[in-house]
Write a protein that holds these residues in place. Structure first.
Motif, short mmCIF file in Angstrom:
data_model
loop_
_atom_site.label_atom_id
_atom_site.label_comp_id
_atom_site.label_asym_id
_atom_site.label_seq_id
_atom_site.Cartn_x
_atom_site.Cartn_y
_atom_site.Cartn_z
N ALA A 37 0.85 -1.19 0.00
CA ALA A 37 0.00 0.00 0.00
C ALA A 37 0.89 1.24 0.00
O ALA A 37 1.92 1.27 0.66
CB ALA A 37 -0.91 0.00 1.22
N PRO A 38 0.49 2.29 -0.74
CA PRO A 38 1.28 3.52 -0.74
C PRO A 38 1.24 4.19 0.64
O PRO A 38 0.37 3.90 1.46
CB PRO A 38 0.59 4.39 -1.80
CG PRO A 38 -0.74 3.79 -2.01
CD PRO A 38 -0.68 2.36 -1.60
N ALA A 39 2.19 5.06 0.88
CA ALA A 39 2.28 5.76 2.16
C ALA A 39 0.99 6.50 2.51
O ALA A 39 0.63 6.62 3.67
CB ALA A 39 3.46 6.72 2.15
N ASP A 40 0.29 7.01 1.50
CA ASP A 40 -0.95 7.76 1.73
C ASP A 40 -2.20 6.89 1.51
O ASP A 40 -3.26 7.40 1.16
CB ASP A 40 -0.99 9.01 0.87
CG ASP A 40 -0.97 8.72 -0.62
OD1 ASP A 40 -0.62 7.59 -1.03
OD2 ASP A 40 -1.29 9.63 -1.40
N ALA A 41 -2.08 5.60 1.78
CA ALA A 41 -3.18 4.67 1.53
C ALA A 41 -4.46 5.05 2.27
O ALA A 41 -5.55 4.97 1.70
CB ALA A 41 -2.76 3.25 1.90
N GLU A 42 -4.34 5.48 3.50
CA GLU A 42 -5.55 5.81 4.27
C GLU A 42 -6.29 6.98 3.62
O GLU A 42 -7.52 6.98 3.54
CB GLU A 42 -5.21 6.08 5.73
CG GLU A 42 -4.81 4.80 6.43
CD GLU A 42 -4.63 4.96 7.92
OE1 GLU A 42 -5.21 5.89 8.50
OE2 GLU A 42 -3.92 4.12 8.50
N ARG A 43 -5.56 7.98 3.15
CA ARG A 43 -6.19 9.12 2.47
C ARG A 43 -6.85 8.65 1.17
O ARG A 43 -7.99 9.01 0.88
CB ARG A 43 -5.15 10.20 2.17
CG ARG A 43 -5.75 11.43 1.48
CD ARG A 43 -4.66 12.44 1.11
NE ARG A 43 -3.78 11.95 0.08
CZ ARG A 43 -4.07 11.99 -1.23
NH1 ARG A 43 -5.21 12.48 -1.65
NH2 ARG A 43 -3.22 11.53 -2.11
N CYS A 72 -11.16 -0.56 -3.02
CA CYS A 72 -9.80 -0.87 -3.49
C CYS A 72 -9.71 -0.70 -5.01
O CYS A 72 -8.71 -0.15 -5.51
CB CYS A 72 -9.42 -2.29 -3.10
SG CYS A 72 -9.19 -2.51 -1.31
N ALA A 73 -10.73 -1.12 -5.72
CA ALA A 73 -10.74 -0.97 -7.18
C ALA A 73 -10.76 0.50 -7.57
O ALA A 73 -10.13 0.90 -8.55
CB ALA A 73 -11.94 -1.70 -7.78
N GLN A 74 -11.45 1.32 -6.78
CA GLN A 74 -11.51 2.75 -7.07
C GLN A 74 -10.14 3.41 -6.84
O GLN A 74 -9.72 4.27 -7.61
CB GLN A 74 -12.60 3.44 -6.24
CG GLN A 74 -12.83 4.88 -6.57
CD GLN A 74 -13.42 5.10 -7.96
OE1 GLN A 74 -13.77 4.17 -8.68
NE2 GLN A 74 -13.53 6.35 -8.35
N GLN A 113 -5.33 5.66 -9.37
CA GLN A 113 -3.89 5.63 -9.57
C GLN A 113 -3.55 5.41 -11.05
O GLN A 113 -2.63 6.03 -11.57
CB GLN A 113 -3.25 4.54 -8.72
CG GLN A 113 -3.25 4.91 -7.24
CD GLN A 113 -2.65 3.84 -6.37
OE1 GLN A 113 -2.89 2.65 -6.56
NE2 GLN A 113 -1.87 4.25 -5.39
N GLU A 114 -4.30 4.55 -11.73
CA GLU A 114 -4.05 4.29 -13.14
C GLU A 114 -4.35 5.50 -14.02
O GLU A 114 -3.72 5.69 -15.05
CB GLU A 114 -4.86 3.08 -13.61
CG GLU A 114 -4.33 1.77 -13.08
CD GLU A 114 -5.21 0.59 -13.45
OE1 GLU A 114 -6.20 0.76 -14.19
OE2 GLU A 114 -4.89 -0.51 -12.98
#
Length: 128
Positions: free
Chosen positions: A20-26, A66-68, A73-74
């Protein structure tokens, strides 16, 4: 009222197969807001905190969230939604050009995988 977040950084890692990226919660919070906006007229059982109670719905909301995140990101959208509305966006010193979408105000730019996760449990109706 506390913000509802439908997935955890651990679920995001499992979904994408990458840390997960560092800003996953955001990112998960913003994606959960997108899911909430898409479900304004959906009817499903919730607890006193507004969280779903049926296991299939809980899983569908986590998957869709998660898909969103993956979709944003894509598409290069950090969670603001701006990338879905403009051909080009810069943040310093702010420059936007050419609208890309003609969606009605309030429409949510959901990724296909997020939409399908919600459709599978009947939270979104497909009207042809």
């Amino acid at each position: 009222m506390a913000r509802r977040v439908y997935a955890t950084p651990e679920q995001l890692t499992e979904w994408t197969g990458e840390p997960a990226p560092a800003d996953a919660e955001r990112l998960l919070t913003r994606a959960s807001e997108d899911i909430d906006d898409a479900l304004l007229t959906a009817v499903y059982a919730v607890d006193s905190d507004g969280m779903p109670t049926k296991p299939a719905v809980v899983q569908a909301l986590a998957d869709a969230t998660c898909a969103q995140v993956e979709y944003r990101q894509e598409t290069g959208d950090s969670g603001t939604g701006a990338a879905g509305q403009w051909d080009s966006v810069s943040l310093g010193p702010v420059a936007m050009s050419g609208r890309r979408t003609t969606a009605a105000p309030g429409d949510v730019d959901l990724g296909d995988r997020a939409r399908r996760a919600l459709e599978r449990v009947g939270l979104l109706r497909v009207i042809w």
